[in-house]
Write a protein that holds these residues in place. Structure first.
Motif, PDB file in Angstrom:
ATOM      1  N   PRO A 574       0.832  -1.203   0.000  1.00  0.00           N
ATOM      2  CA  PRO A 574       0.000   0.000   0.000  1.00  0.00           C
ATOM      3  C   PRO A 574       0.868   1.255   0.000  1.00  0.00           C
ATOM      4  O   PRO A 574       2.106   1.164   0.036  1.00  0.00           O
ATOM      5  CB  PRO A 574      -0.790  -0.141   1.300  1.00  0.00           C
ATOM      6  CG  PRO A 574       0.105  -0.931   2.194  1.00  0.00           C
ATOM      7  CD  PRO A 574       0.866  -1.872   1.298  1.00  0.00           C
ATOM      8  N   PRO A 575       0.273   2.439  -0.009  1.00  0.00           N
ATOM      9  CA  PRO A 575       1.057   3.676   0.023  1.00  0.00           C
ATOM     10  C   PRO A 575       1.900   3.778   1.292  1.00  0.00           C
ATOM     11  O   PRO A 575       1.637   3.108   2.298  1.00  0.00           O
ATOM     12  CB  PRO A 575      -0.018   4.778  -0.024  1.00  0.00           C
ATOM     13  CG  PRO A 575      -1.211   4.127  -0.624  1.00  0.00           C
ATOM     14  CD  PRO A 575      -1.169   2.702  -0.166  1.00  0.00           C
ATOM     15  N   PRO A 576       2.916   4.637   1.274  1.00  0.00           N
ATOM     16  CA  PRO A 576       3.846   4.726   2.411  1.00  0.00           C
ATOM     17  C   PRO A 576       3.185   5.076   3.734  1.00  0.00           C
ATOM     18  O   PRO A 576       3.728   4.727   4.796  1.00  0.00           O
ATOM     19  CB  PRO A 576       4.825   5.828   1.979  1.00  0.00           C
ATOM     20  CG  PRO A 576       4.735   5.885   0.508  1.00  0.00           C
ATOM     21  CD  PRO A 576       3.327   5.507   0.156  1.00  0.00           C
ATOM     22  N   ASP A 577       2.042   5.764   3.709  1.00  0.00           N
ATOM     23  CA  ASP A 577       1.429   6.187   4.968  1.00  0.00           C
ATOM     24  C   ASP A 577       0.488   5.144   5.561  1.00  0.00           C
ATOM     25  O   ASP A 577      -0.137   5.389   6.598  1.00  0.00           O
ATOM     26  CB  ASP A 577       0.681   7.509   4.786  1.00  0.00           C
ATOM     27  CG  ASP A 577      -0.420   7.418   3.729  1.00  0.00           C
ATOM     28  OD1 ASP A 577      -0.579   6.332   3.125  1.00  0.00           O
ATOM     29  OD2 ASP A 577      -1.120   8.429   3.511  1.00  0.00           O
ATOM     30  N   THR A 582       4.852  -2.399   7.379  1.00  0.00           N
ATOM     31  CA  THR A 582       5.921  -2.524   8.360  1.00  0.00           C
ATOM     32  C   THR A 582       7.007  -3.470   7.863  1.00  0.00           C
ATOM     33  O   THR A 582       6.824  -4.218   6.895  1.00  0.00           O
ATOM     34  CB  THR A 582       5.385  -3.080   9.699  1.00  0.00           C
ATOM     35  OG1 THR A 582       4.911  -4.432   9.483  1.00  0.00           O
ATOM     36  CG2 THR A 582       4.260  -2.213  10.247  1.00  0.00           C
ATOM     37  N   ARG A 583       8.130  -3.432   8.549  1.00  0.00           N
ATOM     38  CA  ARG A 583       9.251  -4.320   8.217  1.00  0.00           C
ATOM     39  C   ARG A 583       8.832  -5.777   8.348  1.00  0.00           C
ATOM     40  O   ARG A 583       9.150  -6.612   7.497  1.00  0.00           O
ATOM     41  CB  ARG A 583      10.426  -4.029   9.144  1.00  0.00           C
ATOM     42  CG  ARG A 583      11.668  -4.873   8.871  1.00  0.00           C
ATOM     43  CD  ARG A 583      12.739  -4.605   9.919  1.00  0.00           C
ATOM     44  NE  ARG A 583      13.054  -3.172   9.955  1.00  0.00           N
ATOM     45  CZ  ARG A 583      13.746  -2.597  10.932  1.00  0.00           C
ATOM     46  NH1 ARG A 583      14.182  -3.325  11.955  1.00  0.00           N
ATOM     47  NH2 ARG A 583      13.999  -1.308  10.898  1.00  0.00           N
ATOM     48  N   ALA A 608       9.569   2.806   3.269  1.00  0.00           N
ATOM     49  CA  ALA A 608       8.765   3.025   4.471  1.00  0.00           C
ATOM     50  C   ALA A 608       8.587   1.729   5.251  1.00  0.00           C
ATOM     51  O   ALA A 608       8.664   1.713   6.485  1.00  0.00           O
ATOM     52  CB  ALA A 608       7.404   3.610   4.090  1.00  0.00           C
ATOM     53  N   ALA A 609       8.359   0.633   4.538  1.00  0.00           N
ATOM     54  CA  ALA A 609       8.195  -0.656   5.213  1.00  0.00           C
ATOM     55  C   ALA A 609       9.470  -1.070   5.931  1.00  0.00           C
ATOM     56  O   ALA A 609       9.445  -1.495   7.095  1.00  0.00           O
ATOM     57  CB  ALA A 609       7.786  -1.728   4.199  1.00  0.00           C
ATOM     58  N   VAL A 610      10.600  -0.930   5.268  1.00  0.00           N
ATOM     59  CA  VAL A 610      11.861  -1.424   5.819  1.00  0.00           C
ATOM     60  C   VAL A 610      12.261  -0.667   7.079  1.00  0.00           C
ATOM     61  O   VAL A 610      12.802  -1.260   8.027  1.00  0.00           O
ATOM     62  CB  VAL A 610      12.970  -1.348   4.756  1.00  0.00           C
ATOM     63  CG1 VAL A 610      14.318  -1.748   5.357  1.00  0.00           C
ATOM     64  CG2 VAL A 610      12.638  -2.247   3.577  1.00  0.00           C
ATOM     65  N   VAL A 611      12.000   0.629   7.129  1.00  0.00           N
ATOM     66  CA  VAL A 611      12.447   1.432   8.275  1.00  0.00           C
ATOM     67  C   VAL A 611      11.393   1.537   9.367  1.00  0.00           C
ATOM     68  O   VAL A 611      11.611   2.222  10.366  1.00  0.00           O
ATOM     69  CB  VAL A 611      12.852   2.859   7.830  1.00  0.00           C
ATOM     70  CG1 VAL A 611      13.959   2.801   6.805  1.00  0.00           C
ATOM     71  CG2 VAL A 611      11.647   3.633   7.287  1.00  0.00           C
ATOM     72  N   ARG A 612      10.273   0.833   9.214  1.00  0.00           N
ATOM     73  CA  ARG A 612       9.186   0.943  10.185  1.00  0.00           C
ATOM     74  C   ARG A 612       8.930  -0.414  10.856  1.00  0.00           C
ATOM     75  O   ARG A 612       8.043  -1.157  10.465  1.00  0.00           O
ATOM     76  CB  ARG A 612       7.910   1.431   9.500  1.00  0.00           C
ATOM     77  CG  ARG A 612       6.756   1.718  10.460  1.00  0.00           C
ATOM     78  CD  ARG A 612       5.491   2.040   9.680  1.00  0.00           C
ATOM     79  NE  ARG A 612       5.642   3.246   8.898  1.00  0.00           N
ATOM     80  CZ  ARG A 612       4.931   3.528   7.800  1.00  0.00           C
ATOM     81  NH1 ARG A 612       4.057   2.648   7.332  1.00  0.00           N
ATOM     82  NH2 ARG A 612       5.112   4.668   7.163  1.00  0.00           N
ATOM     83  N   PRO A 613       9.704  -0.762  11.868  1.00  0.00           N
ATOM     84  CA  PRO A 613       9.424  -2.024  12.576  1.00  0.00           C
ATOM     85  C   PRO A 613       8.168  -1.893  13.418  1.00  0.00           C
ATOM     86  O   PRO A 613       7.791  -0.800  13.845  1.00  0.00           O
ATOM     87  CB  PRO A 613      10.661  -2.200  13.467  1.00  0.00           C
ATOM     88  CG  PRO A 613      11.132  -0.805  13.711  1.00  0.00           C
ATOM     89  CD  PRO A 613      10.841  -0.033  12.450  1.00  0.00           C
ATOM     90  N   VAL A 614       7.503  -3.011  13.626  1.00  0.00           N
ATOM     91  CA  VAL A 614       6.367  -3.031  14.537  1.00  0.00           C
ATOM     92  C   VAL A 614       6.877  -2.778  15.943  1.00  0.00           C
ATOM     93  O   VAL A 614       7.837  -3.422  16.393  1.00  0.00           O
ATOM     94  CB  VAL A 614       5.639  -4.386  14.481  1.00  0.00           C
ATOM     95  CG1 VAL A 614       4.588  -4.477  15.583  1.00  0.00           C
ATOM     96  CG2 VAL A 614       4.982  -4.587  13.115  1.00  0.00           C
TER      97      VAL A 614
END
Length: 635
Positions: A574-577, A582-583, A608-614
């Motif tokens: 999906p879009p970055p926001d 998430t990672r 965005a997914a790679v740098v956003r861990p749960v």
């Protein structure tokens, strides 16, 4: 102040006022969050709106998977809601004053020694619903106690002979180390990604224990879902059969069950079981697979039910998506602080494990915490392995480098306007879907059950969302339309049309089908349409009239695909926001593939997914460290 609410909006608590009403109207809190906090306030004679807001946010935290709320980080934690929230428009209490108000409230017990009759507890700045604090404390204490106890008594020579028998000794042999740790300790975490040999390690552990102990141990295999339990039983059985075929004397493969069935359902409770601290499980060894999907509540019930003198082995991938319920226990255990001093198990590295265990310091640290990580990937190599590792490390530049390297096993597709009915740039996806669909339908019409099931697993489209332009519902409809346009007579024969792909959505123990099992409707000339499902090399056929909870499956959420494997995978980002990007989601999706990964999305979405861990708030890592120190100093 009362916030005027739309009386037809079920998301709003109509009688709410003050801060909770503002946060409810902004979409941070749901009506249920507000109602629970308001009820607790009435029961405890608490009307301070700062305290009620904190309680509502603690309820929200559990709903979203956290165990507690870090009050100092509360503002940052609301940035992951479905709809963007203007944080500056919300009246956030000042942190120091907020903590003081919460600590002084009759609703809240402060510290581990606070009153036991209050529904909310504040410990080290973390605000818990009291039940979850008690469960977290139980898990930390049980694991620390097991880790600090003297090692089981074993005949060393028999153990060494058994290890040499089932392991070749090549270096670095982390599977051998995992078996050794699980044999010589009371609790062991075996961590590793897909294809690292976790179930192979479990099977060889059972063989080593059978050979090294004076009498065969009673073994229980379990997993959080029926599908995972069936897969564990099949994989362990296959490995033991392979060892037997090579002339080894190995134990009979034990059956596997869900954790709920292992612990024993009680009709009068959804969170308590027949087996508990006063009625332990009768097993000498309990192995739990897919532990990343085990919630804090279920882990606490398991630990109190396992006998203190039984070996407990927790197997799973800490980098995958965590439980849909509160807690990320496996990740907390793998990443908890190192024990301050080494114990006798550290000597295993130099004493009984051959080969160079690099990096030695990391392995030693993990072993001190009863963790062994399997590092070698056997299922996929090359670009897919490199992509998975780059995602796991959280390195967006490395991820993009792999995706843009023109390796045929990894592709990045950046389509134009995915929201459009027919997005430009997805020809390769449509081609994969149609080719696999044709083979599946052709085999199904010929009555070739195994061929149809094989084709079903050739390709899978994975989505982060269930609904919307990037969701499963939309893309499943598109796939159905693509297949109908290219396969003559597709889906025209009623509900149970030949070639219909199925997914089971609820466990059916009578039929031996489990939530997440996939199958295909095939033609049987003698009986007409039947639904077929794979059970290892065998095929189970079920009359459609006997099937209850099934749906057509053309696409899956990444969470639903966890634990499955496909030859080719397309993951739609999906879009970055998007709050679901998430990672862990990207890592889980990528590691479902054996031969090809197609990532559909913009570079911004990938990064965005790679740098956003749960981030799941939890005190378990700190509690585990404190409990370990206390257990180590106990007489």
């Amino acid at each position: 102040m009362t916030v005027l609410a739309d009386p037809y909006d079920a998301r709003l608590a109509l009688r709410a006022s003050g801060l909770v009403a503002r946060f409810n109207a902004a979409g941070v809190l749901t009506a249920a969050d507000v109602h629970v906090a308001s009820t607790l306030g009435r029961l405890c004679d608490e009307s301070d709106e700062q305290v009620l807001l904190a309680a509502a946010l603690a309820v929200r935290a559990v709903r979203l998977g956290s165990v507690c709320l870090d009050l100092a980080e509360a503002r940052a934690s609301v940035g992951d809601v479905e709809d963007p929230v203007d944080l500056d428009a919300l009246l956030w209490p000042e942190t120091v004053a907020w903590l003081a108000a919460v600590a002084a409230s009759p609703l809240v017990a402060v510290g581990a020694e606070g009153p036991a009759d209050r529904p909310v507890r504040l410990v080290d700045g973390l605000l818990y619903l009291d039940r979850y604090w008690r469960e977290e404390r139980l898990v930390a204490a049980e694991l620390a106690d097991r880790g600090a106890r003297p090692a089981p008594t074993l005949d060393r020579s028999r153990l060494v002979r058994a290890l040499d028998r089932y392991f070749g000794g090549e270096a670095p042999d982390h599977q051998r180390l995992a078996v050794l740790a699980a044999t010589t300790g009371w609790v062991t975490v075996v961590a590793g990604g897909p294809g690292t040999g976790k179930t192979t390690t479990v099977a060889r552990l059972l063989a080593v224990l059978d050979a090294a102990l004076e009498s065969p141990p009673r073994v229980a295999l379990a997993a959080p879902t029926g599908k995972a339990a069936a897969r564990l039983q099949e994989a362990v059985g296959d490995e033991l059969a392979a060892l037997r075929a090579r002339g080894h004397s190995v134990p009979t493969s034990p059956g596997a069950s869900t954790l709920h069935r292992l612990l024993g359902w009680r009709p009068d409770s959804h969170s308590r079981f027949r087996h508990h601290s006063g009625n332990h499980l009768p097993y000498d060894v309990v192995v739990v697979d897919e532990t990343s999907m085990v919630s804090l509540t279920l882990m606490s019930r398991l630990l109190e039910a396992v006998r203190p003198d039984a070996r407990l082995v927790l197997v799973g991938d800490p980098d995958q998506l965590a439980s849909v319920e509160a807690g990320a226990v496996l990740g907390d255990l793998v990443h908890r602080p190192e024990r301050p001093t080494a114990d006798a198990r550290e000597a295993l590295l130099a004493d009984l494990v051959p080969g160079d265990m690099e990096p030695l310091d990391e392995v030693r640290t993990e072993l001190r915490n009863d963790v062994v990580r399997l590092r070698s990937v056997y299922r996929y190599r090359g670009a897919i392995a490199a992509l998975a590792e780059a995602v796991r490390r959280g390195d967006p530049d490395a991820v993009m480098a792999v995706l843009r390297d023109d390796d045929p096993a990894v592709r990045l597709v950046e389509p134009v306007a995915v929201e459009a009915r027919t997005p430009v740039g997805l020809e390769s996806l449509r081609r994969d879907v149609v080719d696999a669909g044709r083979r599946m339908v052709s085999a199904a019409r010929e009555g070739d059950a195994l061929g149809a099931l094989t084709a079903l697993e050739e390709h899978r489209l994975l989505c982060a969302h269930r609904h919307g332009p990037y969701g499963v519902a939309r893309w499943a409809a598109d796939v159905e339309r693509w297949l109908a346009a290219t396969i003559d007579g597709y889906a025209t024969d009623g509900e149970w049309y030949i070639g219909r792909p199925l997914i089971v959505t609820a466990n059916d123990y009578e039929l031996g089908l489990y939530n997440g099992d996939t199958g295909v409707v095939v033609d049987r000339p003698e009986t007409g349409p039947v639904a077929v499902f794979a059970r290892g090399p065998e095929v189970v056929a079920v009359a459609p009239s006997r099937l209850g909870a099934v749906q057509t499956v053309h696409a899956l959420t990444v969470h639903r695909a966890q634990g499955s494997q496909f030859a080719r995978v397309t993951v739609l980002l999906p879009p970055p926001d998007s709050h679901l990007l998430t990672r862990e989601l990207l890592y889980t999706a990528v590691t479902r593939a054996r031969d090809l990964v197609r990532v559909v999305g913009s570079e911004a979405s990938v990064r965005a997914a790679v740098v956003r861990p749960v981030v799941r708030a939890s005190g378990l890592r700190g509690q585990a460290a404190r409990a370990s120190r206390a257990a180590g100093s106990a007489p």
